[in-house]
Design a protein around this motif. Structure first.
Motif, PDB file in Angstrom:
ATOM      1  N   GLY A  67      -5.149   4.087   9.710  1.00 16.89           N
ATOM      2  CA  GLY A  67      -5.559   4.098   8.308  1.00 16.89           C
ATOM      3  C   GLY A  67      -5.316   5.438   7.623  1.00 16.89           C
ATOM      4  O   GLY A  67      -5.554   5.568   6.432  1.00 16.89           O
ATOM      5  N   VAL A  84       0.809  -1.222   0.000  1.00 14.99           N
ATOM      6  CA  VAL A  84       0.000   0.000   0.000  1.00 14.99           C
ATOM      7  C   VAL A  84       0.843   1.272   0.000  1.00 14.99           C
ATOM      8  O   VAL A  84       0.532   2.230  -0.704  1.00 14.99           O
ATOM      9  CB  VAL A  84      -0.993   0.019   1.181  1.00 14.99           C
ATOM     10  CG1 VAL A  84      -0.310  -0.259   2.495  1.00 14.99           C
ATOM     11  CG2 VAL A  84      -1.754   1.311   1.247  1.00 14.99           C
ATOM     12  N   TYR A 141      -2.488   8.600   6.586  1.00 16.34           N
ATOM     13  CA  TYR A 141      -1.164   8.497   5.979  1.00 16.34           C
ATOM     14  C   TYR A 141      -0.250   9.602   6.480  1.00 16.34           C
ATOM     15  O   TYR A 141      -0.712  10.673   6.885  1.00 16.34           O
ATOM     16  CB  TYR A 141      -1.279   8.573   4.449  1.00 16.34           C
ATOM     17  CG  TYR A 141      -1.967   7.346   3.919  1.00 16.34           C
ATOM     18  CD1 TYR A 141      -1.232   6.242   3.515  1.00 16.34           C
ATOM     19  CD2 TYR A 141      -3.362   7.262   3.911  1.00 16.34           C
ATOM     20  CE1 TYR A 141      -1.860   5.086   3.101  1.00 16.34           C
ATOM     21  CE2 TYR A 141      -3.997   6.107   3.492  1.00 16.34           C
ATOM     22  CZ  TYR A 141      -3.244   5.021   3.090  1.00 16.34           C
ATOM     23  OH  TYR A 141      -3.859   3.879   2.695  1.00 16.34           O
ATOM     24  N   ILE A 165       1.234   4.321   5.439  1.00 13.50           N
ATOM     25  CA  ILE A 165      -0.021   4.076   6.138  1.00 13.50           C
ATOM     26  C   ILE A 165       0.251   4.069   7.649  1.00 13.50           C
ATOM     27  O   ILE A 165       1.305   3.631   8.099  1.00 13.50           O
ATOM     28  CB  ILE A 165      -0.663   2.751   5.674  1.00 13.50           C
ATOM     29  CG1 ILE A 165      -2.114   2.685   6.115  1.00 13.50           C
ATOM     30  CG2 ILE A 165       0.125   1.545   6.177  1.00 13.50           C
ATOM     31  CD1 ILE A 165      -2.916   1.629   5.384  1.00 13.50           C
ATOM     32  N   GLN A 166      -0.688   4.598   8.418  1.00 16.94           N
ATOM     33  CA  GLN A 166      -0.554   4.650   9.873  1.00 16.94           C
ATOM     34  C   GLN A 166      -1.563   3.705  10.518  1.00 16.94           C
ATOM     35  O   GLN A 166      -2.450   3.186   9.868  1.00 16.94           O
ATOM     36  CB  GLN A 166      -0.790   6.087  10.369  1.00 16.94           C
ATOM     37  CG  GLN A 166       0.129   7.110   9.717  1.00 16.94           C
ATOM     38  CD  GLN A 166       1.593   6.892  10.065  1.00 16.94           C
ATOM     39  OE1 GLN A 166       1.945   6.660  11.220  1.00 16.94           O
ATOM     40  NE2 GLN A 166       2.469   6.939   9.062  1.00 16.94           N
ATOM     41  N   HIS A 224      -8.337   6.859  -9.158  1.00 16.18           N
ATOM     42  CA  HIS A 224      -9.270   5.994  -8.427  1.00 16.18           C
ATOM     43  C   HIS A 224      -8.726   5.580  -7.061  1.00 16.18           C
ATOM     44  O   HIS A 224      -9.484   5.249  -6.168  1.00 16.18           O
ATOM     45  CB  HIS A 224      -9.621   4.762  -9.262  1.00 16.18           C
ATOM     46  CG  HIS A 224      -8.472   3.836  -9.471  1.00 16.18           C
ATOM     47  ND1 HIS A 224      -7.560   3.992 -10.500  1.00 16.18           N
ATOM     48  CD2 HIS A 224      -8.056   2.765  -8.774  1.00 16.18           C
ATOM     49  CE1 HIS A 224      -6.659   3.043 -10.420  1.00 16.18           C
ATOM     50  NE2 HIS A 224      -6.926   2.276  -9.377  1.00 16.18           N
ATOM     51  N   GLN A 251     -10.022   8.031  -4.522  1.00 18.54           N
ATOM     52  CA  GLN A 251     -11.444   8.364  -4.461  1.00 18.54           C
ATOM     53  C   GLN A 251     -12.230   7.153  -4.004  1.00 18.54           C
ATOM     54  O   GLN A 251     -11.873   6.028  -4.319  1.00 18.54           O
ATOM     55  CB  GLN A 251     -11.945   8.774  -5.859  1.00 18.54           C
ATOM     56  CG  GLN A 251     -11.395  10.100  -6.300  1.00 18.54           C
ATOM     57  CD  GLN A 251     -11.563  10.291  -7.804  1.00 18.54           C
ATOM     58  OE1 GLN A 251     -12.035   9.401  -8.504  1.00 18.54           O
ATOM     59  NE2 GLN A 251     -11.172  11.451  -8.286  1.00 18.54           N
ATOM     60  N   HIS A 252     -13.322   7.412  -3.306  1.00 23.53           N
ATOM     61  CA  HIS A 252     -14.225   6.314  -2.979  1.00 23.53           C
ATOM     62  C   HIS A 252     -14.905   5.870  -4.252  1.00 23.53           C
ATOM     63  O   HIS A 252     -15.063   6.648  -5.188  1.00 23.53           O
ATOM     64  CB  HIS A 252     -15.287   6.768  -1.987  1.00 23.53           C
ATOM     65  CG  HIS A 252     -14.727   7.205  -0.659  1.00 23.53           C
ATOM     66  ND1 HIS A 252     -13.981   6.366   0.126  1.00 23.53           N
ATOM     67  CD2 HIS A 252     -14.812   8.378  -0.003  1.00 23.53           C
ATOM     68  CE1 HIS A 252     -13.626   7.018   1.230  1.00 23.53           C
ATOM     69  NE2 HIS A 252     -14.104   8.243   1.170  1.00 23.53           N
ATOM     70  N   LEU A 253     -15.313   4.607  -4.288  1.00 25.60           N
ATOM     71  CA  LEU A 253     -16.042   4.106  -5.453  1.00 25.60           C
ATOM     72  C   LEU A 253     -17.376   4.826  -5.538  1.00 25.60           C
ATOM     73  O   LEU A 253     -17.859   5.199  -6.594  1.00 25.60           O
ATOM     74  CB  LEU A 253     -16.266   2.601  -5.294  1.00 25.60           C
ATOM     75  CG  LEU A 253     -17.044   1.918  -6.402  1.00 25.60           C
ATOM     76  CD1 LEU A 253     -16.298   2.029  -7.720  1.00 25.60           C
ATOM     77  CD2 LEU A 253     -17.266   0.460  -6.064  1.00 25.60           C
ATOM     78  N   ARG A 303       1.964   1.989  -3.324  1.00 23.75           N
ATOM     79  CA  ARG A 303       0.843   2.237  -4.225  1.00 23.75           C
ATOM     80  C   ARG A 303       0.324   3.649  -4.011  1.00 23.75           C
ATOM     81  O   ARG A 303      -0.067   4.340  -4.935  1.00 23.75           O
ATOM     82  CB  ARG A 303      -0.257   1.204  -3.969  1.00 23.75           C
ATOM     83  CG  ARG A 303      -1.212   1.032  -5.101  1.00 23.75           C
ATOM     84  CD  ARG A 303      -2.328   0.025  -4.806  1.00 23.75           C
ATOM     85  NE  ARG A 303      -1.887  -1.163  -4.117  1.00 23.75           N
ATOM     86  CZ  ARG A 303      -2.454  -1.609  -2.985  1.00 23.75           C
ATOM     87  NH1 ARG A 303      -3.469  -0.972  -2.437  1.00 23.75           N
ATOM     88  NH2 ARG A 303      -2.004  -2.692  -2.407  1.00 23.75           N
ATOM     89  N   LEU A 304       0.325   4.091  -2.750  1.00 25.20           N
ATOM     90  CA  LEU A 304      -0.233   5.409  -2.446  1.00 25.20           C
ATOM     91  C   LEU A 304       0.841   6.487  -2.240  1.00 25.20           C
ATOM     92  O   LEU A 304       0.519   7.638  -1.980  1.00 25.20           O
ATOM     93  CB  LEU A 304      -1.126   5.328  -1.212  1.00 25.20           C
ATOM     94  CG  LEU A 304      -2.498   4.722  -1.466  1.00 25.20           C
ATOM     95  CD1 LEU A 304      -3.363   4.829  -0.240  1.00 25.20           C
ATOM     96  CD2 LEU A 304      -3.207   5.380  -2.639  1.00 25.20           C
ATOM     97  N   LYS A 354      -6.440   9.456   2.636  1.00 25.66           N
ATOM     98  CA  LYS A 354      -6.005   9.145   1.272  1.00 25.66           C
ATOM     99  C   LYS A 354      -6.683  10.036   0.235  1.00 25.66           C
ATOM    100  O   LYS A 354      -6.104  10.351  -0.800  1.00 25.66           O
ATOM    101  CB  LYS A 354      -6.230   7.665   0.939  1.00 25.66           C
ATOM    102  CG  LYS A 354      -7.675   7.218   0.717  1.00 25.66           C
ATOM    103  CD  LYS A 354      -7.719   5.772   0.199  1.00 25.66           C
ATOM    104  CE  LYS A 354      -9.104   5.330  -0.261  1.00 25.66           C
ATOM    105  NZ  LYS A 354     -10.090   5.174   0.805  1.00 25.66           N
TER     106      LYS A 354
END
Ligand code: SRM
Ligand code: FAD
Ligand code: SF4
Ligand code: FES
Lengths: 112, 823
Positions: free
Chosen positions: B566, B554, B568, B562-563, B806, B809-811, B557-558, B614
């Protein structure tokens, strides 16, 4: 429209072997996963270990590895695999006509 | 007269199911009904599935006719062809056709099949857009192929690929557009889909996956297809093969119950007791089918019910094959897996074979075979019979001949034992069973030892299991199964070193290719091998590598850490640990604007902003970019920080410009992906305020030059650096550093820091490669700098510009009682 299912968007916006999030106002955030075969699954976005965001894990076959401490969680049942014990709720989803539908009642469970 | 008393059966649809139903009825009771069949197509009944061979030129239409005119005549059937039924009057038990004809019935059978689905993009109705369903469609395609040119097939399923194959054989340039990431994703898993794609591409077709059609372009005829990402593909014809829809219009208008198809019971009866339906147009127990096997079973049940007595249809299990010559592919059942399922995978790269059988509670629930489908029917039978396969479990993947060879042979070791002494075990190195066994008897008690002395399984590795079998047989209890060098993970028997070497030797460039060639035993790897393979590929092929974000942890990827909650953390790069008011202001502003939970000075001389969501990352990065800051890669298996001290500019003891050199080192090596994180420090004198002697690469400046130190680690196991050598100029320091990084990048195992790597290969080896071999050193440096031309792009800026949006962003979002899409 079927009242039991919520349309949450086109399936192609969910990358294969990836996941995205679906916040539920007043309820539990949901993580939507897509496997290599194109199957879609939904789980609460909370690892049973210490609430890690499962949506950010690596997806392989039908499991996701939690990004925080590497627990492996089944996408089918929400159960932790191997030695680890714990379970995260799953929510029924289906794909119809290229769109993802999530079960309304389960998705909203706990929301006001 | 007897004839007057016969019941009248009218069939709508002169296709595969309609005619088969009539055949089944005639076989049971030829005298029972007066039969009339309406068919919209102007021809007799033919085998629709053979349209693919007709298109490909392997068959003529005459060869695929099932029932010719004589059959209708001999059985007293009236065929009304080229005339479609347009209405059913259930009260009057009568129907009407397009030509105006009316026909009464006692029993009515609807077998109208399905219609091809056409995606309603602009231009979908232009001339030149063709579907693939009946002979007329095939004739249109053949006419187009006659003129040559380019064909675009939309849809990479069974039908689309068969159309593409036919058109390709007829001389057209073919591009297949498929929305999903793998071909035939409903029937194949990723591994098999990849092999299929590679094979078709090797033949000369162009296959674009993840291709979303936006528009079909053309004035009076199709000219091109435009994708949502803007790509335009020229086209003289467009074949739309994206799916089918049960043809239910008549039933719907007649008021029959219709779901996805016309709803029937187990006797194929609709809600109207005198109306039946069979074929693709029906929905039975919630399922609709798109293959012929279920039709045969439906037609039997229907005929029983209409003549001798109901037996009932219970639904079908289906299997798929692709009718493209030279491609053997079989799939059946469910292979989505799951924890109560067990995958048995066999890959034989040399012969291009992939087999996967999925077991659940000792029963086969699914199978995918590519390259060798001889056992498809056997697996399919075992699956349908729900047979307990625990007895032959070990051998099942080797197929029926092997597994059914009786009790003894069902054990793969017994099968190896049964081989003769001169049977060849390792094809790559031509090693026989006899020589392996004698090596084992001579004391080679482990796989690695056997590899070392006979070369068996040392090349492609596909015979590893056989060699291990021989060890077990020969040594019995004494064989510990232990290997000196551990395989990468449970998915493979190859070590990291093997995998890296073979990626280069076999020019493997994508993860699925590696998994196939190296016989991975899982369909898509695991969270441990996928990131490693992604790294090995990017290191091996810097110019060509395509990132696989799903194989990144992750953080990578981001592009943030990550903490535990959840959120960052964000660490902008501060070259050499130097900052300025503008950067500090931008950081302060970000902390306030995004309500960051904390900002901290790190152990690596950077500022770390905590508690960013995120969704906010791209905006945070945009603000930091605006102040001239780029990603600090604090999240990456990559260059982290270059720590410096103040050096000769300010310090009374400073011997060289350690700050300036640190900044140069960081400018040279930022952005590079590595096996693990990599830290550098430059201290201006032996007081070593930058702690250079616990870094992966450290420099301690002295009066006469620069001491280069390597392999330090201040982490879990404290390790001080070793002195690599001393150099005189900054230029040399930079060159040695680049060469050292590249050697580490090319040879260390993924997730090895430099410290354990050097412990393993030895300092002397590193000295020999970097210090003693000047030519080798400069080649390493050049390869590093070449790779950097691809890697030194600020990932934050790319995201700010919209890449991988994406991920941030939330789906969608659910507000109780309304779902709102985000895009
Ligand atoms: C922020 C920081 C602590 C601090 O507040 O100062 C830090 C924080 C983390 N360190 Fe560290 N390390 C930090 C300096 C260090 C140092 C000191 C240094 O770099 O000078 C060390 C020892 C030096 C070394 O690496 O050799 C250090 C040795 C580790 C290790 C053990 C590495 C090892 O090889 O043994 C880990 C675990 C790992 O990487 O697998 C780790 C991992 C981590 C992670 C990434 C843990 C994690 O996976 O979430 C922490 C999260 C950082 C974040 O969210 O930003 N951190 N960590 C320091 C950031 C430095 C920077 O500016 O980039
Ligand atoms: C190119 C191709 C390749 C295929 N390959 C395979 C394969 O390899 N394996 C496999 O299992 N399946 C395959 N299929 C699918 C298979 O052909 C179908 O499942 C099967 O034909 C369905 O039979 P049916 O009778 O339900 O429909 P159809 O065979 O389509 O018959 C329906 C008939 O009804 C007629 N009709 C429709 N409405 C009316 C009306 N109102 N009045 C009068 N007539 C009407 C239609 O014109 C049509 O002739 C393939 C299909 C195609 C197109
Ligand atoms: S030492 Fe590093 S890894 Fe451990 S808690 Fe502190 S920051 Fe986290
Ligand atoms: S929170 Fe998921 S493994 Fe710890």
């Amino acid at each position: 429209m079927d009242a039991n299912w919520l349309d949450i968007g086109p399936v192609d916006q969910l990358p294969a072997l990836g996941a995205r999030t679906l916040p539920v106002q007043g309820g539990q955030e949901i993580a939507l996963f897509r496997t290599a075969n194109g199957k879609v699954f939904a789980l609460h976005n909370k690892c049973p270990h210490k609430q890690g965001p499962l949506s950010q894990g690596i997806v392989h076959d039908t499991t996701v590895t939690c990004p925080l401490h590497n627990w492996r969680i089944s996408l089918l049942t929400g159960e932790a695999q191997g030695e680890d014990k714990g379970c995260v709720p799953t929510i029924p989803v289906k794909v119809d006509g290229g769109r993802i539908f999530i079960a309304r009642a389960e998705a909203l469970a706990g929301a006001r | 007269m007897v004839k007057e008393q016969k019941e009248k059966l009218v069939v709508i649809g002169n296709g595969m199911a309609g005619c088969r139903a009539v055949e089944e009825i005639l076989a049971r009771d030829p005298e029972r009904y007066d039969i009339v069949i309406f068919g919209a197509e102007p021809r007799v009944n033919y085998n629709r599935i053979m349209l693919s061979p007709v298109l490909a030129g392997d068959k003529t239409f005459d060869e695929i006719v099932i029932n010719d005119e004589a059959w209708y005549a001999d059985n007293g059937i009236e065929l009304v062809s080229g005339d479609s039924v347009i209405a059913i009057d259930r009260e009057g038990k009568e129907l009407r056709s397009r030509s105006g004809r009316t026909e009464s019935y006692d029993r009515l059978l609807i077998a109208t099949g399905s219609d091809p689905f056409i995606i309603p993009v602009p231009g979908h109705d232009l001339p030149g857009v063709i579907t693939f369903r009946d002979l007329d469609d095939v004739e249109k395609m053949l006419a187009a192929a006659e003129r040559g040119g380019e064909a675009v097939v939309i849809g990479g399923g069974l039908l689309g690929l068969e159309a593409a194959h036919g058109l390709f054989l007829r001389g057209m340039e073919v591009t297949v557009l498929h929305l999903m990431p793998t071909l035939m994703e409903r029937q194949l898993d990723e591994a098999a889909g990849f092999l299929l794609k590679t094979e078709l591409e090797n033949r000369g077709q162009t296959i674009l996956t993840g291709a979303d059609t936006a528009e079909i372009v053309g004035e009076s005829h199709v000219e091109a297809v435009k994708l949502k990402d803007g790509t335009e593909i020229p086209a003289d014809i467009v074949v739309m093969a994206v799916g089918i829809r049960p043809n239910v219009r008549l039933a719907l208008e007649a008021g029959l119950e219709v779901g996805r198809g016309i709803v029937v019971d187990d006797d194929m009866r609709t809600r109207d007791p005198s109306i039946f339906a069979v074929g693709e147009c029906v929905e039975h127990r919630g399922l609709v089918y798109g293959l012929v096997a279920p039709l045969w079973e439906m037609c039997k049940a229907l005929a029983d019910g209409c003549t001798t007595g109901a037996t009932g249809y219970r639904g079908s299990v289906t299997s798929t094959k692709l009718k493209v010559s030279g491609i053997d592919l079989f799939s059946a059942g469910d292979f989505s897996g799951g924890e109560d399922c067990e995958d048995v995978v066999m890959r034989d790269a040399a012969r291009g074979i992939y087999k996967r059988v999925v077991l659940k509670q000792d029963r086969i629930v699914g199978a995918v075979l590519y390259g060798d489908t001889a056992d498809g029917n056997w697996y399919f039978d075992l699956m349908r019979q729900e047979e307990d396969v625990s007895d032959i479990r070990e051998a099942i993947i080797f197929g029926q001949a092997f597994a059914s060879g009786g009790g003894a042979l069902a054990d793969p070791n017994a099968a190896v034992a049964a081989l003769s002494d001169d049977a060849e075990i390792c094809g790559c190195n031509g090693v026989s069973k006899g020589s392996i066994v004698s090596a084992i008897l001579d004391g080679s008690g482990t796989l690695d030892a056997v590899r070392g002395c006979t070369k068996a399984s040392a090349s492609c590795g596909s015979c590893t299991n056989l060699v291990e079998g021989l060890l077990t047989i020969t040594l019995g209890e004494d064989y510990s199964g232990e290997r000196e060098v551990k395989p990468m993970c449970g998915c493979t028997s190859f070590t990291h070193e093997d995998a890296r070497r073979l990626i280069l030797e076999k020019e493997l460039k994508e993860i699925p290719a590696v998994m196939q060639e190296l016989h991975w035993t899982t369909p898509d790897g695991c969270s441990s091998c996928r990131p490693a393979l992604n790294y090995y590929l990017l290191c091996a092929w810097p110019d060509e590598h395509k990132e696989d974000p799903q194989s990144r942890f992750v953080n990578e990827r981001l592009h943030a850490n990550i903490q535990k909650d959840g959120s960052y953390s964000v660490v902008p790069r501060m070259w050499g640990g130097i900052t300025n008011p503008r950067e500090l202001r931008a950081i302060a502003d970000v902390v306030e604007k995004y309500d960051a939970g904390m900002v901290k000075v790190t152990g690596g001389q950077r500022l770390d902003i905590f508690g960013i969501q995120k969704e906010d990352l791209p905006a945070v990065w945009a603000d930091l970019n605006a102040a001239g800051m780029v990603s600090g890669h604090a999240y990456g298996k990559a260059l982290r920080t270059v720590k410096t001290c103040v050096g000769s500019d300010w310090c009374r003891f400073g011997t060289q410009d350690s700050t300036g050199l640190g900044i140069k080192m960081e400018r040279m090596s930022w952005g590079s992906w590595m096996p693990h994180k990599f830290k550098i420090a430059v201290s201006g004198c032996p007081r070593n305020c930058a702690e250079a002697t616990i870094k992966d690469f450290g420099i301690v400046c002295v009066d006469s030059g620069y001491e280069l130190m390597v392999g330090g680690n201040g982490g879990i196991h404290l390790r001080g650096t070793d002195l690599l050598c001393k150099v005189e100029t900054e230029g040399e320091a930079l060159e040695f550093c680049a060469a050292f990084i590249q050697l580490y990048r090319e040879e260390a195992r993924y997730l090895d820091r430099t410290a354990p790597w050097i412990e393993r290969v030895g300092l002397d080896y590193v000295k020999q490669r970097i210090v003693e071999d000047a030519e080798g050193r400069s080649a390493l440096r050049d390869r590093f700098l070449h790779a950097q031309t691809f890697l030194q792009k600020d990932p934050w800026a790319e995201r700010v510009a919209g890449a991988e949006a994406h991920l941030h962003q939330h789906l969608a979002e659910i507000r109780p009682f309304a779902a709102v899409g985000a895009e």
